[in-house]
Design a protein around this motif. Structure first.
Motif, mmCIF file in Angstrom:
data_model
loop_
_atom_site.group_PDB
_atom_site.id
_atom_site.type_symbol
_atom_site.label_atom_id
_atom_site.label_comp_id
_atom_site.label_asym_id
_atom_site.label_seq_id
_atom_site.Cartn_x
_atom_site.Cartn_y
_atom_site.Cartn_z
ATOM 1 N N LYS A 14 74.885 14.035 45.593
ATOM 2 C CA LYS A 14 74.275 15.342 45.830
ATOM 3 C C LYS A 14 72.895 15.404 45.173
ATOM 4 O O LYS A 14 72.742 15.155 43.977
ATOM 5 N N THR A 15 71.900 15.763 45.956
ATOM 6 C CA THR A 15 70.540 15.917 45.446
ATOM 7 C C THR A 15 70.340 17.349 44.972
ATOM 8 O O THR A 15 70.413 18.289 45.765
ATOM 9 N N ILE A 16 70.097 17.519 43.671
ATOM 10 C CA ILE A 16 69.908 18.849 43.085
ATOM 11 C C ILE A 16 68.446 19.275 43.158
ATOM 12 O O ILE A 16 68.138 20.437 43.416
ATOM 13 N N LEU A 17 67.539 18.331 42.909
ATOM 14 C CA LEU A 17 66.097 18.562 43.023
ATOM 15 C C LEU A 17 65.506 17.471 43.901
ATOM 16 O O LEU A 17 65.831 16.293 43.728
ATOM 17 N N LYS A 18 64.634 17.860 44.801
ATOM 18 C CA LYS A 18 64.081 16.891 45.744
ATOM 19 C C LYS A 18 62.553 16.907 45.711
ATOM 20 O O LYS A 18 61.915 17.850 46.167
ATOM 21 N N ASN A 19 61.976 15.874 45.117
ATOM 22 C CA ASN A 19 60.537 15.610 45.193
ATOM 23 C C ASN A 19 59.698 16.843 44.828
ATOM 24 O O ASN A 19 58.811 17.261 45.569
ATOM 25 N N ILE A 20 59.946 17.380 43.645
ATOM 26 C CA ILE A 20 59.254 18.597 43.206
ATOM 27 C C ILE A 20 58.078 18.248 42.293
ATOM 28 O O ILE A 20 58.233 17.510 41.320
ATOM 29 N N SER A 21 56.915 18.790 42.614
ATOM 30 C CA SER A 21 55.728 18.636 41.784
ATOM 31 C C SER A 21 55.178 20.021 41.457
ATOM 32 O O SER A 21 54.847 20.794 42.364
ATOM 33 N N VAL A 22 55.136 20.337 40.162
ATOM 34 C CA VAL A 22 54.640 21.642 39.712
ATOM 35 C C VAL A 22 53.899 21.467 38.388
ATOM 36 O O VAL A 22 54.156 20.526 37.637
ATOM 37 N N ASN A 23 52.974 22.396 38.119
ATOM 38 C CA ASN A 23 52.255 22.433 36.848
ATOM 39 C C ASN A 23 52.512 23.768 36.161
ATOM 40 O O ASN A 23 52.643 24.806 36.823
ATOM 41 N N PHE A 24 52.563 23.732 34.832
ATOM 42 C CA PHE A 24 52.724 24.951 34.045
ATOM 43 C C PHE A 24 51.643 24.962 32.969
ATOM 44 O O PHE A 24 51.595 24.071 32.126
ATOM 45 N N GLU A 25 50.788 25.970 32.996
ATOM 46 C CA GLU A 25 49.636 26.019 32.101
ATOM 47 C C GLU A 25 49.916 26.838 30.849
ATOM 48 O O GLU A 25 50.746 27.750 30.836
ATOM 49 N N ALA A 26 49.189 26.515 29.789
ATOM 50 C CA ALA A 26 49.253 27.280 28.547
ATOM 51 C C ALA A 26 48.599 28.642 28.744
ATOM 52 O O ALA A 26 47.736 28.826 29.608
ATOM 53 N N GLY A 27 49.037 29.614 27.951
ATOM 54 C CA GLY A 27 48.447 30.942 28.008
ATOM 55 C C GLY A 27 48.917 31.783 29.168
ATOM 56 O O GLY A 27 48.363 32.856 29.416
ATOM 57 N N LYS A 28 49.955 31.325 29.876
ATOM 58 C CA LYS A 28 50.480 32.049 31.028
ATOM 59 C C LYS A 28 51.994 32.178 30.926
ATOM 60 O O LYS A 28 52.656 31.330 30.332
ATOM 61 N N ILE A 29 52.520 33.251 31.524
ATOM 62 C CA ILE A 29 53.965 33.349 31.711
ATOM 63 C C ILE A 29 54.294 32.679 33.036
ATOM 64 O O ILE A 29 53.923 33.173 34.105
ATOM 65 N N ASN A 30 54.949 31.535 32.953
ATOM 66 C CA ASN A 30 55.356 30.771 34.133
ATOM 67 C C ASN A 30 56.840 31.017 34.378
ATOM 68 O O ASN A 30 57.676 30.715 33.515
ATOM 69 N N LEU A 31 57.186 31.575 35.535
ATOM 70 C CA LEU A 31 58.579 31.893 35.820
ATOM 71 C C LEU A 31 59.066 31.153 37.060
ATOM 72 O O LEU A 31 58.337 31.028 38.047
ATOM 73 N N ILE A 32 60.306 30.685 36.971
ATOM 74 C CA ILE A 32 60.952 29.974 38.075
ATOM 75 C C ILE A 32 61.974 30.901 38.715
ATOM 76 O O ILE A 32 62.823 31.474 38.036
ATOM 77 N N LEU A 33 61.874 31.048 40.021
ATOM 78 C CA LEU A 33 62.751 31.926 40.797
ATOM 79 C C LEU A 33 63.541 31.118 41.816
ATOM 80 O O LEU A 33 63.198 29.977 42.129
ATOM 81 N N GLY A 34 64.576 31.761 42.364
ATOM 82 C CA GLY A 34 65.335 31.137 43.438
ATOM 83 C C GLY A 34 66.759 31.641 43.430
ATOM 84 O O GLY A 34 67.264 32.126 42.419
ATOM 85 N N LEU A 216 62.114 28.117 44.139
ATOM 86 C CA LEU A 216 62.922 27.012 44.626
ATOM 87 C C LEU A 216 63.938 27.503 45.639
ATOM 88 O O LEU A 216 64.409 28.640 45.573
ATOM 89 N N ASN A 217 64.305 26.615 46.549
ATOM 90 C CA ASN A 217 65.350 26.923 47.525
ATOM 91 C C ASN A 217 66.012 25.622 47.943
ATOM 92 O O ASN A 217 65.330 24.674 48.363
ATOM 93 N N ASN A 218 67.321 25.554 47.747
ATOM 94 C CA ASN A 218 68.082 24.347 48.100
ATOM 95 C C ASN A 218 67.512 23.088 47.463
ATOM 96 O O ASN A 218 67.459 22.018 48.087
ATOM 97 N N GLY A 219 67.069 23.222 46.205
ATOM 98 C CA GLY A 219 66.579 22.063 45.474
ATOM 99 C C GLY A 219 65.178 21.620 45.827
ATOM 100 O O GLY A 219 64.703 20.593 45.325
ATOM 101 N N GLU A 220 64.484 22.388 46.664
ATOM 102 C CA GLU A 220 63.131 22.032 47.062
ATOM 103 C C GLU A 220 62.154 23.132 46.645
ATOM 104 O O GLU A 220 62.529 24.286 46.453
ATOM 105 N N LEU A 221 60.902 22.740 46.505
ATOM 106 C CA LEU A 221 59.859 23.695 46.172
ATOM 107 C C LEU A 221 59.459 24.453 47.431
ATOM 108 O O LEU A 221 58.905 23.878 48.361
ATOM 109 N N LEU A 222 59.750 25.746 47.433
ATOM 110 C CA LEU A 222 59.388 26.568 48.581
ATOM 111 C C LEU A 222 57.965 27.101 48.446
ATOM 112 O O LEU A 222 57.199 27.125 49.415
ATOM 113 N N SER A 223 57.595 27.509 47.230
ATOM 114 C CA SER A 223 56.254 28.061 47.030
ATOM 115 C C SER A 223 55.929 28.071 45.543
ATOM 116 O O SER A 223 56.824 28.178 44.698
ATOM 117 N N ALA A 224 54.652 27.966 45.221
ATOM 118 C CA ALA A 224 54.182 28.075 43.842
ATOM 119 C C ALA A 224 52.800 28.698 43.855
ATOM 120 O O ALA A 224 51.974 28.404 44.727
#
Length: 258
Positions: A14-34, A216-224
């Motif tokens: 079972k693939t839980i995460l599939k080919n996800i590339s994301v950046n999280f910068e300092a000084g920001k509130i970075n939130l993950i949804l799904g 995220l949706n179904n282990g893939e990056l839908l939008s950032a």
């Protein structure tokens, strides 16, 4: 900055995460949804080095975290996981002191004691310092753990950023403390060397407080991106199978579901 490149994580077939590339910068509130099962908590565990992906890499300020020692990483990276229960009696101040364990070997220093006191004051739990942790309500325990994880990275790092990971931190909190906590994160971000990454379910809280969203949706990056880029009717319909009414004015963005 945190850079996660081409992350794939599997459990068996079972693939839980599939080919996800994301950046999280300092000084920001970075939130993950799904939605449930989207892979949010797994992504947090990968980027904080609790899980090793089968493919891809995670970099803190350009350094591959696989090359960092656990002991050194613990001095600059704090994690609030979903499971924070303790089965043995400790005073609240002793629980908060657990956050300082990476910084001393036998006994806490005056600097560690100061970090604990200031973190408890910051999260308004200093009045509970002598109480038995096991006698607290769920919300009170959560606030104690906020003080614990933040005390771990209370002082600026000499060599780069500090990293705070929060997996569903608003669980057990009433509305007042949910908003209070998010405002506290804003206050912490006045220190520009702090990278905050959290998982939340409340889309309207995300719309109000997040500087950067990952959906995220179904282990893939839908939008950032920004809230207006991520919290669209199309994305919400794809991820949550509901089409919201989105209201955006000078007071902020709000999503209504019917």
């Amino acid at each position: 900055m945190i850079q996660a490149n081409n992350i794939t994580y599997r459990i068996g077939s079972k693939t839980i995460l599939k080919n996800i590339s994301v950046n999280f910068e300092a000084g920001k509130i970075n939130l993950i949804l799904g939605p449930n099962g989207a892979g949010k908590s797994t992504l947090v565990k990968v980027i904080c080095n609790q899980l090793k992906p089968q493919e891809g890499s995670v970099f803190y300020e350009g350094i591959d975290i696989r090359k960092a020692s656990v002991a050194e990483l613990a001095k600059v990276r704090a994690v609030l996981s979903q499971n924070t229960e303790l089965a043995f009696p400790l005073k609240v101040k002793e629980v908060v002191m657990m956050g300082r364990y990476p910084h001393f070997s036998v006994n806490p220093t005056a600097k560690d004691e100061q970090a604990v006191e200031e973190a408890m004051h910051f999260f308004d739990v200093e009045g509970m310092a002598e109480r038995d942790y096991l006698t607290l309500s769920g919300g009170e325990k959560q606030r104690v753990h906020f003080a614990r994880v933040v005390s771990q990275i209370w002082y600026p790092s000499e060599n780069g950023c500090r990293y705070l990971f929060l997996d569903e931190p608003l669980t057990f909190l009433d509305v007042h403390y949910q908003f209070q906590f998010m405002h506290k994160l804003r206050e912490l971000l006045k220190q520009q060397d702090l990278v905050i990454v959290g998982v939340v379910h409340d889309l309207n809280l995300a719309a109000k407080f997040a500087d950067h969203l990952v959906l995220l949706n179904n282990g893939e990056l839908l939008s950032a991106g920004t809230k207006t880029e991520v919290l669209t009717q199309e994305n919400m319909k794809t991820a949550y199978r509901l089409e919201p009414v989105i209201h955006n004015d000078e007071r902020g963005m709000y999503l209504f579901f019917e």
